[in-house]
Scaffold this motif. Structure first.
Motif, PDB file in Angstrom:
ATOM      1  N   MET A 146      -9.141   1.270 -12.883  1.00  0.00           N
ATOM      2  CA  MET A 146      -8.588   3.275 -14.005  1.00  0.00           C
ATOM      3  C   MET A 146      -7.291   2.612 -13.621  1.00  0.00           C
ATOM      4  SD  MET A 146      -8.957   6.976 -13.213  1.00  0.00           S
ATOM      5  CE  MET A 146     -10.115   7.231 -13.982  1.00  0.00           C
ATOM      6  N   ASP A 147      -7.027   2.541 -15.018  1.00  0.00           N
ATOM      7  CA  ASP A 147      -5.431   2.427 -14.924  1.00  0.00           C
ATOM      8  C   ASP A 147      -4.491   3.230 -14.732  1.00  0.00           C
ATOM      9  OD1 ASP A 147      -4.528   1.785 -18.410  1.00  0.00           O
ATOM     10  OD2 ASP A 147      -4.927   3.618 -17.169  1.00  0.00           O
ATOM     11  N   GLU A 148      -2.324   3.450 -14.458  1.00  0.00           N
ATOM     12  CA  GLU A 148      -1.831   5.046 -14.094  1.00  0.00           C
ATOM     13  C   GLU A 148      -1.649   6.023 -15.018  1.00  0.00           C
ATOM     14  OE1 GLU A 148       1.689   3.472 -12.003  1.00  0.00           O
ATOM     15  OE2 GLU A 148       2.793   4.384 -12.951  1.00  0.00           O
ATOM     16  N   GLN A 149      -1.647   4.821 -16.343  1.00  0.00           N
ATOM     17  CA  GLN A 149      -1.884   6.376 -17.573  1.00  0.00           C
ATOM     18  C   GLN A 149      -3.172   7.266 -17.370  1.00  0.00           C
ATOM     19  OE1 GLN A 149      -1.583   3.405 -20.749  1.00  0.00           O
ATOM     20  NE2 GLN A 149       0.801   4.267 -20.333  1.00  0.00           N
ATOM     21  N   GLN A 150      -4.427   6.733 -17.261  1.00  0.00           N
ATOM     22  CA  GLN A 150      -5.573   6.993 -17.476  1.00  0.00           C
ATOM     23  C   GLN A 150      -5.672   8.089 -15.975  1.00  0.00           C
ATOM     24  OE1 GLN A 150      -8.271   3.799 -16.984  1.00  0.00           O
ATOM     25  NE2 GLN A 150      -8.904   4.431 -19.322  1.00  0.00           N
ATOM     26  N   LEU A 151      -5.481   7.551 -14.705  1.00  0.00           N
ATOM     27  CA  LEU A 151      -4.961   8.106 -13.246  1.00  0.00           C
ATOM     28  C   LEU A 151      -3.592   9.674 -14.178  1.00  0.00           C
ATOM     29  CD1 LEU A 151      -6.212   8.377 -10.845  1.00  0.00           C
ATOM     30  CD2 LEU A 151      -4.286   7.336 -10.016  1.00  0.00           C
ATOM     31  N   SER A 152      -3.138   9.466 -14.374  1.00  0.00           N
ATOM     32  CA  SER A 152      -1.909  10.332 -14.464  1.00  0.00           C
ATOM     33  C   SER A 152      -3.251  11.011 -15.547  1.00  0.00           C
ATOM     34  CB  SER A 152      -0.815   9.747 -15.431  1.00  0.00           C
ATOM     35  OG  SER A 152       0.683  10.619 -15.554  1.00  0.00           O
ATOM     36  N   ALA A 153      -3.099  10.937 -17.037  1.00  0.00           N
ATOM     37  CA  ALA A 153      -4.083  11.597 -17.704  1.00  0.00           C
ATOM     38  C   ALA A 153      -4.879  12.637 -16.636  1.00  0.00           C
ATOM     39  CB  ALA A 153      -4.606  10.760 -19.066  1.00  0.00           C
ATOM     40  N   GLY A 195     -10.620  15.292  -2.601  1.00  0.00           N
ATOM     41  CA  GLY A 195     -10.904  13.263  -2.733  1.00  0.00           C
ATOM     42  C   GLY A 195     -10.227  12.813  -3.659  1.00  0.00           C
ATOM     43  N   GLY A 196     -10.036  13.018  -5.223  1.00  0.00           N
ATOM     44  CA  GLY A 196      -9.204  12.663  -5.548  1.00  0.00           C
ATOM     45  C   GLY A 196      -7.707  12.094  -4.739  1.00  0.00           C
ATOM     46  N   GLY A 197      -7.113  12.093  -3.726  1.00  0.00           N
ATOM     47  CA  GLY A 197      -6.034  12.512  -3.488  1.00  0.00           C
ATOM     48  C   GLY A 197      -6.301  11.037  -2.573  1.00  0.00           C
ATOM     49  N   ALA A 198      -7.198  11.002  -1.851  1.00  0.00           N
ATOM     50  CA  ALA A 198      -7.978  10.610  -1.107  1.00  0.00           C
ATOM     51  C   ALA A 198      -7.591   8.953  -1.491  1.00  0.00           C
ATOM     52  CB  ALA A 198      -9.144  10.679   0.202  1.00  0.00           C
ATOM     53  N   TRP A 199      -8.974   9.171  -2.716  1.00  0.00           N
ATOM     54  CA  TRP A 199      -8.995   7.988  -3.414  1.00  0.00           C
ATOM     55  C   TRP A 199      -7.701   7.397  -3.678  1.00  0.00           C
ATOM     56  CZ3 TRP A 199      -8.209   6.799  -8.545  1.00  0.00           C
ATOM     57  CH2 TRP A 199      -8.677   5.104  -8.930  1.00  0.00           C
ATOM     58  N   LEU A 200      -6.664   8.428  -4.087  1.00  0.00           N
ATOM     59  CA  LEU A 200      -5.734   7.781  -4.833  1.00  0.00           C
ATOM     60  C   LEU A 200      -4.267   6.656  -3.521  1.00  0.00           C
ATOM     61  CD1 LEU A 200      -4.402  10.044  -7.334  1.00  0.00           C
ATOM     62  CD2 LEU A 200      -4.816   8.178  -7.972  1.00  0.00           C
ATOM     63  N   SER A 201      -4.156   7.498  -2.906  1.00  0.00           N
ATOM     64  CA  SER A 201      -4.566   7.264  -1.808  1.00  0.00           C
ATOM     65  C   SER A 201      -4.015   5.744  -0.924  1.00  0.00           C
ATOM     66  CB  SER A 201      -3.908   7.927  -0.392  1.00  0.00           C
ATOM     67  OG  SER A 201      -3.126   9.263  -0.270  1.00  0.00           O
ATOM     68  N   ALA A 255      -2.468   2.303  -1.559  1.00  0.00           N
ATOM     69  CA  ALA A 255      -2.344   1.434  -0.538  1.00  0.00           C
ATOM     70  C   ALA A 255      -2.596   0.581  -0.320  1.00  0.00           C
ATOM     71  CB  ALA A 255      -3.584   2.584   0.838  1.00  0.00           C
ATOM     72  N   GLY A 256      -3.581  -0.534  -0.949  1.00  0.00           N
ATOM     73  CA  GLY A 256      -4.266  -1.176  -1.757  1.00  0.00           C
ATOM     74  C   GLY A 256      -3.025  -2.336  -2.401  1.00  0.00           C
ATOM     75  N   VAL A 257      -2.453  -1.472  -3.497  1.00  0.00           N
ATOM     76  CA  VAL A 257      -1.364  -2.103  -4.081  1.00  0.00           C
ATOM     77  C   VAL A 257       0.454  -2.198  -3.473  1.00  0.00           C
ATOM     78  CG1 VAL A 257       0.607  -1.846  -6.064  1.00  0.00           C
ATOM     79  CG2 VAL A 257      -2.104  -0.936  -6.461  1.00  0.00           C
ATOM     80  N   ARG A 290       0.118  -2.501   0.384  1.00  0.00           N
ATOM     81  CA  ARG A 290      -0.335  -3.632   0.637  1.00  0.00           C
ATOM     82  C   ARG A 290      -0.205  -5.963   0.251  1.00  0.00           C
ATOM     83  NH1 ARG A 290      -5.359  -3.449   1.598  1.00  0.00           N
ATOM     84  NH2 ARG A 290      -5.580  -1.347   1.924  1.00  0.00           N
ATOM     85  N   ASP A 291      -0.609  -5.554  -1.339  1.00  0.00           N
ATOM     86  CA  ASP A 291      -0.608  -6.551  -2.174  1.00  0.00           C
ATOM     87  C   ASP A 291       0.999  -6.635  -2.961  1.00  0.00           C
ATOM     88  OD1 ASP A 291      -3.697  -6.223  -2.069  1.00  0.00           O
ATOM     89  OD2 ASP A 291      -3.197  -6.092  -4.444  1.00  0.00           O
ATOM     90  N   ASN A 292       1.504  -5.446  -2.483  1.00  0.00           N
ATOM     91  CA  ASN A 292       3.303  -5.776  -2.710  1.00  0.00           C
ATOM     92  C   ASN A 292       3.551  -6.737  -1.893  1.00  0.00           C
ATOM     93  OD1 ASN A 292       2.999  -5.619  -5.777  1.00  0.00           O
ATOM     94  ND2 ASN A 292       2.935  -3.127  -5.668  1.00  0.00           N
ATOM     95  N   GLN A 293       3.465  -5.757  -1.146  1.00  0.00           N
ATOM     96  CA  GLN A 293       4.609  -6.897   0.733  1.00  0.00           C
ATOM     97  C   GLN A 293       4.128  -8.183   0.897  1.00  0.00           C
ATOM     98  OE1 GLN A 293       2.225  -4.059   3.906  1.00  0.00           O
ATOM     99  NE2 GLN A 293       4.422  -2.316   3.879  1.00  0.00           N
ATOM    100  N   LEU A 294       3.052  -8.500   0.365  1.00  0.00           N
ATOM    101  CA  LEU A 294       2.288 -10.114   0.467  1.00  0.00           C
ATOM    102  C   LEU A 294       3.632 -10.526  -0.295  1.00  0.00           C
ATOM    103  CD1 LEU A 294      -1.320  -9.616   1.258  1.00  0.00           C
ATOM    104  CD2 LEU A 294       0.147 -10.292   3.524  1.00  0.00           C
ATOM    105  N   SER A 295       3.275 -10.431  -1.413  1.00  0.00           N
ATOM    106  CA  SER A 295       4.609 -10.350  -2.480  1.00  0.00           C
ATOM    107  C   SER A 295       5.758 -10.590  -2.506  1.00  0.00           C
ATOM    108  CB  SER A 295       4.623  -9.955  -3.925  1.00  0.00           C
ATOM    109  OG  SER A 295       3.132 -10.330  -4.443  1.00  0.00           O
ATOM    110  N   ALA A 296       5.838  -9.675  -1.844  1.00  0.00           N
ATOM    111  CA  ALA A 296       7.764  -9.483  -1.001  1.00  0.00           C
ATOM    112  C   ALA A 296       8.033 -10.482   0.034  1.00  0.00           C
ATOM    113  CB  ALA A 296       8.065  -7.596  -0.688  1.00  0.00           C
ATOM    114  N   GLU A 297       7.800 -10.835   0.471  1.00  0.00           N
ATOM    115  CA  GLU A 297       7.630 -12.083   2.121  1.00  0.00           C
ATOM    116  C   GLU A 297       7.685 -13.070   1.377  1.00  0.00           C
ATOM    117  OE1 GLU A 297       4.327 -11.378   4.831  1.00  0.00           O
ATOM    118  OE2 GLU A 297       4.715  -9.496   4.810  1.00  0.00           O
ATOM    119  N   LEU A 298       6.959 -13.035   0.258  1.00  0.00           N
ATOM    120  CA  LEU A 298       6.793 -14.796  -0.227  1.00  0.00           C
ATOM    121  C   LEU A 298       8.565 -14.788  -1.028  1.00  0.00           C
ATOM    122  CD1 LEU A 298       5.476 -17.484  -0.933  1.00  0.00           C
ATOM    123  CD2 LEU A 298       4.373 -16.098  -2.666  1.00  0.00           C
TER     124      LEU A 298
END
Length: 190
Positions: free
Chosen positions: A1-8, A128-134, A138-140, A142-150
Protein backbone atom coordinates in the motif's frame (compact mmCIF):
# COMPACT_ATOMS: atom_id res chain seq x y z
CA UNK A 1 0.00 0.00 0.00
CA UNK A 2 1.67 3.26 -1.04
CA UNK A 3 1.60 6.53 0.86
CA UNK A 4 -1.19 8.10 -1.23
CA UNK A 5 -3.50 5.13 -0.71
CA UNK A 6 -2.69 5.12 2.98
CA UNK A 7 -3.36 8.83 3.22
CA UNK A 8 -6.65 8.39 1.36
CA UNK A 9 -7.61 5.53 3.68
CA UNK A 10 -6.82 7.63 6.75
CA UNK A 11 -8.85 10.59 5.46
CA UNK A 12 -11.79 8.31 4.60
CA UNK A 13 -11.60 6.74 8.05
CA UNK A 14 -11.53 10.20 9.64
CA UNK A 15 -14.56 11.26 7.56
CA UNK A 16 -16.44 8.11 8.60
CA UNK A 17 -15.60 8.74 12.26
CA UNK A 18 -16.79 12.34 11.97
CA UNK A 19 -20.04 11.23 10.31
CA UNK A 20 -20.49 8.53 12.95
CA UNK A 21 -19.92 11.07 15.75
CA UNK A 22 -22.50 13.45 14.19
CA UNK A 23 -25.07 10.69 13.87
CA UNK A 24 -24.43 9.49 17.40
CA UNK A 25 -24.87 13.08 18.62
CA UNK A 26 -28.18 13.40 16.76
CA UNK A 27 -29.41 10.06 18.10
CA UNK A 28 -28.31 10.96 21.62
CA UNK A 29 -30.10 14.33 21.35
CA UNK A 30 -33.28 12.63 20.17
CA UNK A 31 -33.09 10.08 22.97
CA UNK A 32 -32.57 12.80 25.57
CA UNK A 33 -35.52 14.76 24.18
CA UNK A 34 -37.75 11.66 24.22
CA UNK A 35 -36.58 10.75 27.71
CA UNK A 36 -37.37 14.26 28.92
CA UNK A 37 -40.82 14.15 27.35
CA UNK A 38 -41.53 10.74 28.85
CA UNK A 39 -40.43 11.91 32.28
CA UNK A 40 -42.69 14.96 31.95
CA UNK A 41 -45.64 12.76 30.95
CA UNK A 42 -44.85 10.32 33.77
CA UNK A 43 -44.86 13.21 36.29
CA UNK A 44 -48.11 14.57 34.89
CA UNK A 45 -50.04 11.26 34.94
CA UNK A 46 -50.61 11.22 38.75
CA UNK A 47 -51.74 14.87 38.68
CA UNK A 48 -54.08 14.21 35.76
CA UNK A 49 -55.52 11.14 37.47
CA UNK A 50 -55.90 13.08 40.74
CA UNK A 51 -57.47 16.04 38.94
CA UNK A 52 -59.83 13.74 37.08
CA UNK A 53 -60.73 11.92 40.28
CA UNK A 54 -61.08 15.22 42.18
CA UNK A 55 -63.29 16.61 39.42
CA UNK A 56 -65.42 13.50 39.36
CA UNK A 57 -65.64 13.27 43.14
CA UNK A 58 -66.43 16.98 43.51
CA UNK A 59 -69.55 16.67 41.38
CA UNK A 60 -70.57 13.32 42.80
CA UNK A 61 -72.19 14.50 46.09
CA UNK A 62 -74.34 17.12 44.39
CA UNK A 63 -75.44 14.66 41.74
CA UNK A 64 -76.19 12.01 44.34
CA UNK A 65 -78.23 14.45 46.37
CA UNK A 66 -80.19 15.49 43.28
CA UNK A 67 -80.81 11.86 42.29
CA UNK A 68 -81.70 10.78 45.75
CA UNK A 69 -84.00 13.72 46.22
CA UNK A 70 -85.69 12.86 42.98
CA UNK A 71 -85.91 9.25 44.06
CA UNK A 72 -83.85 7.90 41.23
CA UNK A 73 -81.51 5.27 42.55
CA UNK A 74 -80.93 3.69 39.20
CA UNK A 75 -79.10 6.67 37.67
CA UNK A 76 -76.87 6.84 40.78
CA UNK A 77 -76.00 3.21 40.34
CA UNK A 78 -75.24 3.79 36.64
CA UNK A 79 -73.03 6.74 37.54
CA UNK A 80 -71.08 4.72 40.07
CA UNK A 81 -70.62 2.02 37.47
CA UNK A 82 -69.24 4.58 35.00
CA UNK A 83 -66.85 5.92 37.67
CA UNK A 84 -65.56 2.40 38.30
CA UNK A 85 -65.17 1.79 34.57
CA UNK A 86 -63.33 5.09 34.16
CA UNK A 87 -61.06 4.21 37.10
CA UNK A 88 -60.32 0.82 35.57
CA UNK A 89 -59.57 2.41 32.20
CA UNK A 90 -57.31 5.02 33.82
CA UNK A 91 -55.48 2.30 35.73
CA UNK A 92 -55.01 0.28 32.52
CA UNK A 93 -53.75 3.37 30.69
CA UNK A 94 -51.30 4.07 33.52
CA UNK A 95 -50.04 0.48 33.35
CA UNK A 96 -49.62 0.68 29.58
CA UNK A 97 -47.78 3.98 29.96
CA UNK A 98 -45.41 2.53 32.55
CA UNK A 99 -44.78 -0.44 30.21
CA UNK A 100 -43.96 1.93 27.38
CA UNK A 101 -41.60 3.85 29.66
CA UNK A 102 -39.84 0.62 30.61
CA UNK A 103 -39.50 -0.38 26.92
CA UNK A 104 -38.09 3.05 26.06
CA UNK A 105 -35.58 2.77 28.89
CA UNK A 106 -34.47 -0.66 27.59
CA UNK A 107 -34.20 0.74 24.08
CA UNK A 108 -32.13 3.66 25.36
CA UNK A 109 -29.77 1.31 27.21
CA UNK A 110 -29.47 -0.93 24.13
CA UNK A 111 -28.69 2.04 21.91
CA UNK A 112 -26.15 3.30 24.43
CA UNK A 113 -24.41 -0.10 24.47
CA UNK A 114 -24.42 -0.27 20.69
CA UNK A 115 -22.89 3.20 20.53
CA UNK A 116 -20.22 2.25 23.06
CA UNK A 117 -19.51 -0.97 21.12
CA UNK A 118 -19.22 0.90 17.82
CA UNK A 119 -16.90 3.46 19.39
CA UNK A 120 -14.77 0.68 20.89
CA UNK A 121 -14.59 -1.10 17.51
CA UNK A 122 -13.54 2.14 15.82
CA UNK A 123 -10.92 2.72 18.51
CA UNK A 124 -9.56 -0.80 18.01
CA UNK A 125 -9.45 -0.22 14.25
CA UNK A 126 -7.64 3.07 14.72
CA UNK A 127 -5.16 1.55 17.16
CA UNK A 128 -4.58 -1.41 14.84
CA UNK A 129 -4.06 0.91 11.88
CA UNK A 130 -1.67 3.03 13.94
CA UNK A 131 0.31 -0.03 15.00
CA UNK A 132 0.47 -1.27 11.42
CA UNK A 133 1.62 2.15 10.18
CA UNK A 134 4.24 2.31 12.94
CA UNK A 135 5.64 -1.08 11.97
CA UNK A 136 5.53 -0.18 8.26
CA UNK A 137 7.40 3.09 8.73
CA UNK A 138 9.83 1.54 11.24
CA UNK A 139 10.99 -0.80 8.43
CA UNK A 140 11.29 2.13 6.00
CA UNK A 141 13.31 4.10 8.56
CA UNK A 142 15.57 1.08 9.21
CA UNK A 143 16.19 0.72 5.44
CA UNK A 144 16.94 4.42 5.13
CA UNK A 145 19.34 4.28 8.09
CA UNK A 146 21.38 1.62 6.27
CA UNK A 147 21.38 3.76 3.14
CA UNK A 148 22.41 6.80 5.19
CA UNK A 149 25.38 4.93 6.70
CA UNK A 150 26.49 3.86 3.24
CA UNK A 151 26.17 7.45 1.94
CA UNK A 152 28.23 8.74 4.89
CA UNK A 153 30.96 6.23 3.98
CA UNK A 154 30.80 7.37 0.32
CA UNK A 155 31.01 11.02 1.37
CA UNK A 156 34.07 10.31 3.52
CA UNK A 157 35.87 8.41 0.77
CA UNK A 158 37.93 9.98 -2.00
CA UNK A 159 35.81 8.79 -4.97
CA UNK A 160 34.66 10.46 -8.17
CA UNK A 161 33.01 9.64 -11.48
CA UNK A 162 35.49 8.80 -14.23
CA UNK A 163 35.25 8.52 -17.98
CA UNK A 164 32.01 6.79 -19.03
CA UNK A 165 30.21 7.29 -15.66
CA UNK A 166 32.29 4.71 -13.81
CA UNK A 167 33.24 5.12 -10.17
CA UNK A 168 36.95 5.80 -9.55
CA UNK A 169 38.64 5.85 -6.14
CA UNK A 170 41.89 7.06 -4.68
CA UNK A 171 43.16 3.83 -3.07
CA UNK A 172 45.27 3.69 0.08
CA UNK A 173 48.04 1.41 -1.20
CA UNK A 174 49.64 0.96 2.22
CA UNK A 175 46.45 -0.27 3.91
CA UNK A 176 45.65 -3.87 4.63
CA UNK A 177 43.71 -5.76 1.92
CA UNK A 178 40.30 -7.44 2.45
CA UNK A 179 38.30 -10.18 0.80
CA UNK A 180 38.99 -13.87 0.15
CA UNK A 181 41.72 -13.17 -2.39
CA UNK A 182 42.74 -9.74 -1.04
CA UNK A 183 40.97 -8.02 -3.93
CA UNK A 184 39.56 -5.13 -1.83
CA UNK A 185 41.70 -2.17 -0.79
CA UNK A 186 40.41 0.66 1.48
CA UNK A 187 39.73 3.99 -0.25
CA UNK A 188 41.76 6.94 0.98
CA UNK A 189 39.84 9.52 3.04
CA UNK A 190 39.18 12.94 1.50
Amino acid sequence: MDEQQLSALISKTAALMEQFDRRCGVIDGRLQTLTGELETVARQVPAIVRQSADGSLATLPALVMDRMSAGMERPVHDYQQRVRTAGTEIEGAALRLSGQLARLERLHRLLLWKTVGAMAACLVLLLGGGAWLSMQYAGVIRDNQLSAELLRAYNGADVTLCDGGRLCANIDTRARRYGERGQYVPVAPR
